[in-house]
Scaffold this active site. Structure first.
Site, short mmCIF file in Angstrom:
data_model
loop_
_atom_site.label_atom_id
_atom_site.label_comp_id
_atom_site.label_asym_id
_atom_site.label_seq_id
_atom_site.Cartn_x
_atom_site.Cartn_y
_atom_site.Cartn_z
CG ASN A 11 6.01 -9.68 13.89
OD1 ASN A 11 6.87 -9.35 13.57
ND2 ASN A 11 4.92 -10.41 14.29
CG ASP A 13 7.98 -11.83 12.89
OD1 ASP A 13 8.61 -12.08 13.83
OD2 ASP A 13 7.05 -12.44 11.96
CG HIS A 14 10.40 -7.47 9.56
ND1 HIS A 14 10.74 -8.93 8.07
CD2 HIS A 14 9.06 -7.15 9.00
CE1 HIS A 14 9.46 -8.92 8.02
NE2 HIS A 14 8.32 -7.71 8.29
CG HIS A 47 5.39 -15.81 11.56
ND1 HIS A 47 4.61 -15.74 10.39
CD2 HIS A 47 5.68 -17.22 12.04
CE1 HIS A 47 4.64 -16.45 9.58
NE2 HIS A 47 4.58 -17.56 10.39
NE ARG A 49 7.28 -16.57 6.43
CZ ARG A 49 6.27 -16.84 6.08
NH1 ARG A 49 5.61 -15.49 6.66
NH2 ARG A 49 5.38 -17.22 5.07
NE ARG A 53 10.09 -15.81 4.44
CZ ARG A 53 9.12 -15.52 3.57
NH1 ARG A 53 8.42 -14.37 3.45
NH2 ARG A 53 8.98 -16.54 2.92
CD GLU A 74 2.48 -13.21 14.20
OE1 GLU A 74 3.71 -13.49 13.00
OE2 GLU A 74 1.77 -11.88 14.57
CB THR A 104 3.78 -10.55 5.15
OG1 THR A 104 3.20 -10.32 5.62
CG2 THR A 104 3.12 -10.41 3.39
CB THR A 105 0.76 -13.88 7.03
OG1 THR A 105 1.95 -14.19 8.04
CG2 THR A 105 0.18 -15.16 7.23
CD GLU A 155 -3.12 -10.88 15.48
OE1 GLU A 155 -2.93 -11.26 16.78
OE2 GLU A 155 -2.61 -10.18 14.55
CG HIS A 198 -0.34 -8.74 7.88
ND1 HIS A 198 -0.51 -8.27 6.92
CD2 HIS A 198 0.30 -9.96 8.56
CE1 HIS A 198 0.62 -8.69 6.31
NE2 HIS A 198 0.46 -9.40 7.15
N1 PXP Z 1 -0.77 -10.90 13.23
C1 PXP Z 1 -0.20 -11.62 12.14
C2 PXP Z 1 -1.36 -13.00 13.20
C3 PXP Z 1 0.96 -11.77 11.71
O1 PXP Z 1 1.33 -12.97 11.07
C4 PXP Z 1 1.48 -10.67 11.24
C5 PXP Z 1 2.56 -10.60 9.80
O2 PXP Z 1 3.72 -11.46 11.22
C6 PXP Z 1 1.38 -9.12 12.45
C7 PXP Z 1 0.12 -9.41 12.83
C8 PXP Z 1 1.82 -7.89 11.69
O3 PXP Z 1 2.05 -7.36 10.50
P1 PXP Z 1 2.62 -6.50 9.83
O4 PXP Z 1 3.77 -6.98 10.66
O5 PXP Z 1 2.31 -5.97 8.96
O6 PXP Z 1 2.36 -4.58 10.60
#
Ligand code: PXP
Length: 248
Positions: A11, A13-14, A47, A49, A53, A74, A104-105, A155, A198
Protein backbone atom coordinates in the site's frame (compact mmCIF):
# COMPACT_ATOMS: atom_id res chain seq x y z
CA UNK A 1 5.49 -29.08 3.86
CA UNK A 2 5.94 -25.43 2.85
CA UNK A 3 2.77 -23.40 2.47
CA UNK A 4 1.98 -21.79 -0.90
CA UNK A 5 3.31 -18.33 -1.76
CA UNK A 6 1.63 -15.56 0.21
CA UNK A 7 1.02 -12.52 -1.97
CA UNK A 8 2.26 -9.16 -0.74
CA UNK A 9 0.17 -6.13 -1.68
CA UNK A 10 2.13 -2.97 -0.98
CA UNK A 11 0.00 0.00 0.00
CA UNK A 12 1.67 3.19 -1.24
CA UNK A 13 -0.83 5.75 0.15
CA UNK A 14 1.68 7.36 2.46
CA UNK A 15 4.07 8.28 -0.32
CA UNK A 16 1.21 10.53 -1.40
CA UNK A 17 0.74 11.72 2.20
CA UNK A 18 4.31 13.05 2.21
CA UNK A 19 3.92 14.57 -1.25
CA UNK A 20 0.72 16.34 -0.24
CA UNK A 21 2.33 17.78 2.89
CA UNK A 22 4.24 20.19 0.63
CA UNK A 23 2.22 20.21 -2.57
CA UNK A 24 4.14 19.56 -5.75
CA UNK A 25 4.91 16.16 -7.21
CA UNK A 26 7.58 14.65 -4.94
CA UNK A 27 7.67 11.92 -3.72
CA UNK A 28 5.71 10.32 -6.53
CA UNK A 29 3.50 7.29 -5.64
CA UNK A 30 3.90 5.99 -9.20
CA UNK A 31 7.66 5.74 -8.66
CA UNK A 32 7.01 3.87 -5.42
CA UNK A 33 4.80 1.41 -7.32
CA UNK A 34 7.57 0.81 -9.85
CA UNK A 35 10.10 0.15 -7.06
CA UNK A 36 7.64 -2.15 -5.26
CA UNK A 37 7.30 -4.16 -8.46
CA UNK A 38 11.07 -4.71 -8.55
CA UNK A 39 11.26 -5.57 -4.85
CA UNK A 40 9.00 -8.58 -4.55
CA UNK A 41 5.53 -7.03 -4.29
CA UNK A 42 2.72 -8.98 -5.95
CA UNK A 43 0.29 -6.08 -6.14
CA UNK A 44 -0.16 -2.38 -5.46
CA UNK A 45 -2.85 -1.19 -3.10
CA UNK A 46 -4.16 2.37 -3.04
CA UNK A 47 -6.99 3.92 -1.05
CA UNK A 48 -8.80 6.82 -2.66
CA UNK A 49 -10.41 8.50 0.33
CA UNK A 50 -13.36 10.84 0.16
CA UNK A 51 -11.17 13.72 1.43
CA UNK A 52 -8.26 12.83 -0.95
CA UNK A 53 -5.81 13.19 1.92
CA UNK A 54 -3.25 10.96 0.18
CA UNK A 55 -4.03 9.30 -3.16
CA UNK A 56 -5.74 11.65 -5.64
CA UNK A 57 -7.80 10.87 -8.71
CA UNK A 58 -4.89 11.75 -11.01
CA UNK A 59 -2.70 9.15 -9.26
CA UNK A 60 -4.86 6.22 -10.32
CA UNK A 61 -3.78 5.97 -13.96
CA UNK A 62 -0.23 7.09 -13.16
CA UNK A 63 0.18 4.29 -10.61
CA UNK A 64 -1.33 1.72 -12.95
CA UNK A 65 1.00 2.78 -15.78
CA UNK A 66 4.10 2.63 -13.62
CA UNK A 67 4.17 -1.14 -13.09
CA UNK A 68 2.61 -4.30 -14.46
CA UNK A 69 1.34 -5.31 -11.02
CA UNK A 70 -2.38 -5.69 -10.40
CA UNK A 71 -4.03 -2.72 -8.68
CA UNK A 72 -6.22 -3.16 -5.62
CA UNK A 73 -8.35 -0.05 -5.04
CA UNK A 74 -9.57 0.39 -1.48
CA UNK A 75 -12.73 2.45 -1.39
CA UNK A 76 -15.75 3.34 0.69
CA UNK A 77 -19.09 2.03 -0.50
CA UNK A 78 -20.31 5.39 -1.84
CA UNK A 79 -21.81 6.38 -5.19
CA UNK A 80 -18.89 8.71 -5.90
CA UNK A 81 -16.29 5.95 -5.41
CA UNK A 82 -18.37 3.43 -7.34
CA UNK A 83 -18.44 5.72 -10.37
CA UNK A 84 -14.67 6.23 -10.16
CA UNK A 85 -14.03 2.49 -9.79
CA UNK A 86 -16.33 1.60 -12.69
CA UNK A 87 -14.37 4.00 -14.90
CA UNK A 88 -10.93 3.04 -13.62
CA UNK A 89 -11.61 -0.72 -13.59
CA UNK A 90 -9.01 -1.87 -11.06
CA UNK A 91 -8.10 -5.56 -10.99
CA UNK A 92 -9.41 -5.73 -7.43
CA UNK A 93 -11.45 -3.51 -5.14
CA UNK A 94 -11.61 -3.67 -1.37
CA UNK A 95 -14.64 -2.11 0.28
CA UNK A 96 -13.68 -0.44 3.55
CA UNK A 97 -15.54 1.64 6.13
CA UNK A 98 -14.54 5.28 6.06
CA UNK A 99 -15.07 8.11 8.51
CA UNK A 100 -13.76 11.58 7.74
CA UNK A 101 -12.36 12.17 11.21
CA UNK A 102 -10.45 8.87 11.53
CA UNK A 103 -6.69 8.77 11.05
CA UNK A 104 -6.82 5.38 9.34
CA UNK A 105 -9.42 2.69 8.70
CA UNK A 106 -10.72 1.88 12.16
CA UNK A 107 -12.32 -1.54 12.36
CA UNK A 108 -13.80 -3.62 9.58
CA UNK A 109 -16.87 -3.02 7.49
CA UNK A 110 -19.84 -4.28 9.51
CA UNK A 111 -21.40 -6.31 6.70
CA UNK A 112 -23.61 -8.17 9.17
CA UNK A 113 -25.41 -4.83 9.69
CA UNK A 114 -24.83 -3.15 6.33
CA UNK A 115 -25.40 -6.08 3.96
CA UNK A 116 -28.35 -4.47 2.18
CA UNK A 117 -26.41 -1.34 1.31
CA UNK A 118 -23.09 -3.10 0.55
CA UNK A 119 -24.42 -5.88 -1.65
CA UNK A 120 -25.23 -3.69 -4.74
CA UNK A 121 -21.61 -2.45 -4.67
CA UNK A 122 -20.31 -6.02 -4.64
CA UNK A 123 -22.52 -6.87 -7.59
CA UNK A 124 -21.74 -3.84 -9.72
CA UNK A 125 -17.99 -3.99 -9.15
CA UNK A 126 -17.97 -7.74 -9.84
CA UNK A 127 -19.99 -7.23 -13.02
CA UNK A 128 -17.34 -4.71 -14.11
CA UNK A 129 -14.68 -7.41 -13.77
CA UNK A 130 -13.12 -6.35 -10.45
CA UNK A 131 -12.39 -8.95 -7.80
CA UNK A 132 -14.23 -7.58 -4.78
CA UNK A 133 -13.05 -8.00 -1.26
CA UNK A 134 -14.71 -6.87 1.97
CA UNK A 135 -12.48 -5.59 4.76
CA UNK A 136 -14.02 -7.14 7.86
CA UNK A 137 -13.24 -7.98 11.47
CA UNK A 138 -11.97 -11.55 11.95
CA UNK A 139 -15.42 -12.77 12.92
CA UNK A 140 -17.17 -15.83 11.52
CA UNK A 141 -20.55 -14.08 11.30
CA UNK A 142 -19.02 -11.30 9.16
CA UNK A 143 -17.41 -13.98 6.97
CA UNK A 144 -20.74 -15.77 6.54
CA UNK A 145 -22.52 -12.54 5.54
CA UNK A 146 -19.70 -11.67 3.10
CA UNK A 147 -20.31 -14.99 1.38
CA UNK A 148 -24.09 -14.50 1.45
CA UNK A 149 -23.83 -11.18 -0.42
CA UNK A 150 -21.57 -12.69 -3.06
CA UNK A 151 -18.12 -11.28 -2.23
CA UNK A 152 -15.43 -13.65 -3.56
CA UNK A 153 -12.78 -12.31 -1.15
CA UNK A 154 -12.57 -11.11 2.45
CA UNK A 155 -9.69 -9.20 4.00
CA UNK A 156 -9.38 -9.76 7.73
CA UNK A 157 -8.48 -6.71 9.84
CA UNK A 158 -5.23 -7.39 11.73
CA UNK A 159 -5.09 -3.99 13.47
CA UNK A 160 -6.37 -5.24 16.81
CA UNK A 161 -3.87 -8.11 16.85
CA UNK A 162 -0.98 -5.69 16.23
CA UNK A 163 -2.19 -3.28 18.93
CA UNK A 164 -2.43 -6.11 21.47
CA UNK A 165 1.11 -7.28 20.66
CA UNK A 166 2.52 -3.78 21.06
CA UNK A 167 0.65 -3.13 24.29
CA UNK A 168 2.27 -6.27 25.73
CA UNK A 169 -1.07 -8.10 26.13
CA UNK A 170 0.12 -11.58 25.20
CA UNK A 171 -3.09 -13.37 26.13
CA UNK A 172 -5.18 -10.89 24.20
CA UNK A 173 -2.87 -11.15 21.18
CA UNK A 174 -3.08 -14.96 21.25
CA UNK A 175 -6.87 -14.79 21.42
CA UNK A 176 -6.99 -12.35 18.51
CA UNK A 177 -4.67 -14.58 16.48
CA UNK A 178 -7.04 -17.47 17.15
CA UNK A 179 -9.93 -15.30 15.90
CA UNK A 180 -7.93 -14.55 12.75
CA UNK A 181 -7.24 -18.27 12.23
CA UNK A 182 -10.89 -19.25 12.78
CA UNK A 183 -12.15 -16.54 10.44
CA UNK A 184 -9.65 -17.62 7.78
CA UNK A 185 -10.77 -21.25 8.11
CA UNK A 186 -14.41 -20.21 7.90
CA UNK A 187 -13.70 -18.19 4.77
CA UNK A 188 -12.05 -21.10 2.99
CA UNK A 189 -14.82 -23.46 4.14
CA UNK A 190 -17.28 -21.10 2.46
CA UNK A 191 -15.25 -20.95 -0.75
CA UNK A 192 -13.86 -17.45 -0.21
CA UNK A 193 -10.33 -16.22 -0.83
CA UNK A 194 -8.95 -14.80 2.41
CA UNK A 195 -6.57 -11.84 2.73
CA UNK A 196 -5.41 -9.95 5.82
CA UNK A 197 -3.85 -6.66 6.69
CA UNK A 198 -3.62 -3.44 8.67
CA UNK A 199 -0.87 -2.28 10.97
CA UNK A 200 1.48 -5.20 10.20
CA UNK A 201 5.19 -4.71 10.96
CA UNK A 202 8.37 -6.81 10.85
CA UNK A 203 7.63 -7.84 14.46
CA UNK A 204 4.03 -8.90 13.91
CA UNK A 205 3.87 -10.26 10.37
CA UNK A 206 5.11 -13.82 10.92
CA UNK A 207 2.30 -15.28 13.06
CA UNK A 208 -0.24 -13.83 10.61
CA UNK A 209 1.70 -14.99 7.54
CA UNK A 210 1.79 -18.49 9.03
CA UNK A 211 -2.01 -18.82 8.83
CA UNK A 212 -2.20 -21.40 6.03
CA UNK A 213 -5.51 -20.24 4.52
CA UNK A 214 -4.25 -16.75 3.73
CA UNK A 215 -3.54 -15.82 0.11
CA UNK A 216 -2.51 -12.18 0.45
CA UNK A 217 -1.35 -9.56 2.97
CA UNK A 218 -1.72 -5.83 2.38
CA UNK A 219 0.89 -3.72 4.14
CA UNK A 220 1.55 0.00 3.88
CA UNK A 221 2.27 2.38 6.73
CA UNK A 222 5.08 0.41 8.37
CA UNK A 223 6.84 -0.23 5.05
CA UNK A 224 6.74 3.44 4.10
CA UNK A 225 8.03 4.45 7.53
CA UNK A 226 10.83 1.90 7.38
CA UNK A 227 11.69 3.04 3.85
CA UNK A 228 12.76 6.39 5.31
CA UNK A 229 15.60 4.58 7.08
CA UNK A 230 16.55 1.70 4.80
CA UNK A 231 14.97 2.54 1.44
CA UNK A 232 11.77 1.18 -0.04
CA UNK A 233 13.33 -1.77 -1.84
CA UNK A 234 15.12 -3.04 1.29
CA UNK A 235 12.01 -2.60 3.44
CA UNK A 236 9.81 -4.53 1.01
CA UNK A 237 12.40 -7.28 0.48
CA UNK A 238 12.76 -7.74 4.24
CA UNK A 239 8.99 -8.01 4.67
CA UNK A 240 8.88 -10.51 1.80
CA UNK A 241 11.59 -12.61 3.48
CA UNK A 242 9.75 -12.66 6.81
CA UNK A 243 6.55 -13.75 5.09
CA UNK A 244 8.40 -16.51 3.24
CA UNK A 245 10.12 -17.70 6.45
CA UNK A 246 6.75 -17.93 8.19
CA UNK A 247 5.49 -20.31 5.51
CA UNK A 248 8.49 -22.66 5.35
N1 PXP B 1 -5.85 -3.27 4.28
C1 PXP B 1 -6.82 -2.32 4.28
C2 PXP B 1 -8.19 -2.70 3.87
C3 PXP B 1 -6.51 -0.99 4.65
O1 PXP B 1 -7.48 -0.06 4.65
C4 PXP B 1 -5.17 -0.67 4.95
C5 PXP B 1 -4.82 0.75 5.26
O2 PXP B 1 -5.07 1.56 4.17
C6 PXP B 1 -4.21 -1.69 4.91
C7 PXP B 1 -4.58 -2.99 4.60
C8 PXP B 1 -2.77 -1.43 5.21
O3 PXP B 1 -2.64 -1.01 6.52
P1 PXP B 1 -1.26 -0.40 7.00
O4 PXP B 1 -1.03 0.84 6.20
O5 PXP B 1 -1.48 -0.14 8.45
O6 PXP B 1 -0.21 -1.45 6.74
Amino acid sequence: MALPHLRLGVNIDHVATIRNARGGAHPDPARAAAIAAQSGADGITIHLREDRRHIRDSDLEAVRNSSKLPINLEMAATDEMLEIALNFRPDATCLVPEKREERTTEGGLDVARLHNSVSPFVRQLSDAGSRVSLFIEPDIVQVAVAEAIGAPVVELHTGKYVELVFSGNETGADEELTRLRRAAEEGVKRGLEVHAGHGLTFDTVKPVAAIPELIELNIGHFLMGEAIFVGLETAIRQMRELMDEARK
